[in-house]
Design an enzyme around this catalytic site. Structure first.
Site, PDB file in Angstrom:
ATOM      1  N   LYS A 128      -2.097   7.054   7.192  1.00 12.78           N
ATOM      2  CA  LYS A 128      -2.964   6.475   8.229  1.00 12.78           C
ATOM      3  C   LYS A 128      -2.145   5.751   9.305  1.00 12.78           C
ATOM      4  O   LYS A 128      -2.371   5.955  10.492  1.00 12.78           O
ATOM      5  CB  LYS A 128      -3.954   5.468   7.609  1.00 12.78           C
ATOM      6  N   ARG A 152     -13.113  -0.749   4.259  1.00  7.72           N
ATOM      7  CA  ARG A 152     -12.741  -0.291   2.922  1.00  7.72           C
ATOM      8  C   ARG A 152     -13.859  -0.497   1.915  1.00  7.72           C
ATOM      9  O   ARG A 152     -13.688  -0.195   0.743  1.00  7.72           O
ATOM     10  CB  ARG A 152     -11.537  -1.100   2.456  1.00  7.72           C
ATOM     11  N   ARG A 201       8.244   5.178   0.071  1.00  9.63           N
ATOM     12  CA  ARG A 201       8.124   4.166   1.116  1.00  9.63           C
ATOM     13  C   ARG A 201       8.595   2.804   0.594  1.00  9.63           C
ATOM     14  O   ARG A 201       9.202   2.025   1.317  1.00  9.63           O
ATOM     15  CB  ARG A 201       6.655   4.082   1.566  1.00  9.63           C
ATOM     16  N   ARG A 234       7.639  -3.778   0.812  1.00  9.26           N
ATOM     17  CA  ARG A 234       6.308  -4.182   0.355  1.00  9.26           C
ATOM     18  C   ARG A 234       6.283  -4.226  -1.166  1.00  9.26           C
ATOM     19  O   ARG A 234       6.515  -3.220  -1.829  1.00  9.26           O
ATOM     20  CB  ARG A 234       5.256  -3.189   0.859  1.00  9.26           C
ATOM     21  N   ARG A 292      -4.491   0.482  -6.839  1.00  8.69           N
ATOM     22  CA  ARG A 292      -4.943   0.685  -5.456  1.00  8.69           C
ATOM     23  C   ARG A 292      -5.701   2.003  -5.325  1.00  8.69           C
ATOM     24  O   ARG A 292      -6.716   2.080  -4.625  1.00  8.69           O
ATOM     25  CB  ARG A 292      -3.749   0.659  -4.490  1.00  8.69           C
TER      26      ARG A 292
HETATM   27  P1  ADP Z   1      -2.352   1.097   2.042  1.00 10.75           P
HETATM   28  O1  ADP Z   1      -3.316   1.881   2.886  1.00 10.75           O
HETATM   29  O2  ADP Z   1      -1.024   1.772   1.869  1.00 10.75           O
HETATM   30  O3  ADP Z   1      -2.937   0.627   0.736  1.00 10.75           O
HETATM   31  P2  ADP Z   1      -2.658  -1.247   3.755  1.00 10.75           P
HETATM   32  O4  ADP Z   1      -1.530  -1.779   4.531  1.00 10.75           O
HETATM   33  O5  ADP Z   1      -3.801  -0.642   4.497  1.00 10.75           O
HETATM   34  O6  ADP Z   1      -1.970  -0.214   2.789  1.00 10.75           O
HETATM   35  O7  ADP Z   1      -3.270  -2.387   2.800  1.00 10.75           O
HETATM   36  C1  ADP Z   1      -2.462  -3.140   1.924  1.00 10.75           C
HETATM   37  C2  ADP Z   1      -3.334  -4.085   1.106  1.00 10.75           C
HETATM   38  O8  ADP Z   1      -3.979  -5.032   1.984  1.00 10.75           O
HETATM   39  C3  ADP Z   1      -4.491  -3.428   0.342  1.00 10.75           C
HETATM   40  O9  ADP Z   1      -4.072  -2.926  -0.923  1.00 10.75           O
HETATM   41  C4  ADP Z   1      -5.476  -4.602   0.227  1.00 10.75           C
HETATM   42  O10 ADP Z   1      -5.108  -5.487  -0.808  1.00 10.75           O
HETATM   43  C5  ADP Z   1      -5.314  -5.333   1.546  1.00 10.75           C
HETATM   44  N1  ADP Z   1      -6.272  -4.826   2.566  1.00 10.75           N
HETATM   45  C6  ADP Z   1      -5.974  -4.123   3.671  1.00 10.75           C
HETATM   46  N2  ADP Z   1      -7.093  -3.813   4.366  1.00 10.75           N
HETATM   47  C7  ADP Z   1      -8.140  -4.323   3.669  1.00 10.75           C
HETATM   48  C8  ADP Z   1      -9.546  -4.331   3.832  1.00 10.75           C
HETATM   49  N3  ADP Z   1     -10.129  -3.717   4.867  1.00 10.75           N
HETATM   50  N4  ADP Z   1     -10.307  -4.958   2.901  1.00 10.75           N
HETATM   51  C9  ADP Z   1      -9.747  -5.579   1.864  1.00 10.75           C
HETATM   52  N5  ADP Z   1      -8.432  -5.609   1.616  1.00 10.75           N
HETATM   53  C10 ADP Z   1      -7.613  -4.991   2.507  1.00 10.75           C
END
Ligand code: ADP
Length: 190
Positions: free
Chosen positions: A14, A89, A128, A134, A146
């Site tokens: 994404k 999400r 990654r 991270r 996740r």
């Molecule tokens: P990825 O898509 O690789 O899981 P992100 O950078 O989008 O990585 O998100 C990392 C973490 O941040 C998620 O696992 C979650 O804990 C938190 N997070 C990100 N966006 C949201 C959201 N919209 N609602 C709740 N938690 C979120």
């Protein structure tokens, strides 16, 4: 306004595709994951709170995420369009986003879901993790969590927008350029 939701499991590409789309269509990029990491790097209270969830592979609570997102959108009233990356999400987040955009006289144009098999996303995230710094990218148990949270809490968002005929599935396996072309083909026919 062109408002796109970039959707898909963790590690589906994404962020990579969002960066390309932002440039081509001149959109504002909003990544809630990046926003939480920024807060964390500045050691804010919000960052610390988010970390306690991120490090367990859980979602940050909706109330926290939604108010952060709302502020970001309201701070940018003059943009021509927005790419939402990693948001919504949950269905509650999708409902809140619809209200927010409706207040601005606009709406979600399309949700673009990147389709990538579980085995490949785990491999991509671990790869990654070697360079991303991270903590949630290095532990297979957190990654599995996740993916399972994605399936239980996030996939209903695809169905939510599918009811309005707005959800599109794109094959997310291939080169970055190939996948970008697939997305652009869809966006250009909107
Ligand atoms: P990825 O898509 O690789 O899981 P992100 O950078 O989008 O990585 O998100 C990392 C973490 O941040 C998620 O696992 C979650 O804990 C938190 N997070 C990100 N966006 C949201 C959201 N919209 N609602 C709740 N938690 C979120």
């Amino acid at each position: 306004m062109l408002n796109l939701i970039l959707f898909g499991p963790p590690g589906s590409g994404k962020g990579t595709q969002a960066a390309l789309l932002v440039e081509k269509y001149k959109l504002l990029h909003i990544s809630t994951g990046d926003m939480f990491r920024y807060e964390l790097s500045n050691n804010t209270e919000l960052g610390q709170l988010a970390k306690s969830y991120i490090d367990k592979g859980q979602l940050v609570p909706d109330s926290v995420t939604i108010s952060m997102l709302r502020k970001r959108v309201e701070d940018n009233p003059d943009v021509g369009g927005i790419i939402f990356d990693g948001f919504p999400r949950t269905v509650a987040q999708a409902e809140a986003l619809d209200v927010l955009l409706d207040d601005m006289g606009t709406s979600v144009s399309y949700l673009i879901s990147l389709d990538v098999p579980d085995a490949e996303i785990t491999e991509r995230i671990l790869l990654r993790g070697k360079t991303s710094g991270r903590s949630d990218d290095n532990d297979p148990e957190i990654i599995a969590k996740r993916i399972s949270v994605y399936k239980s809490e996030t996939t209903p968002v695809f169905d939510y927008y599918a009811e309005e005929g707005k959800s599109l599935k794109i094959n997310g396996v291939g080169s970055i350029e190939e996948i970008f072309e697939r997305i652009c083909e869809e966006v250009d026919t909107l």
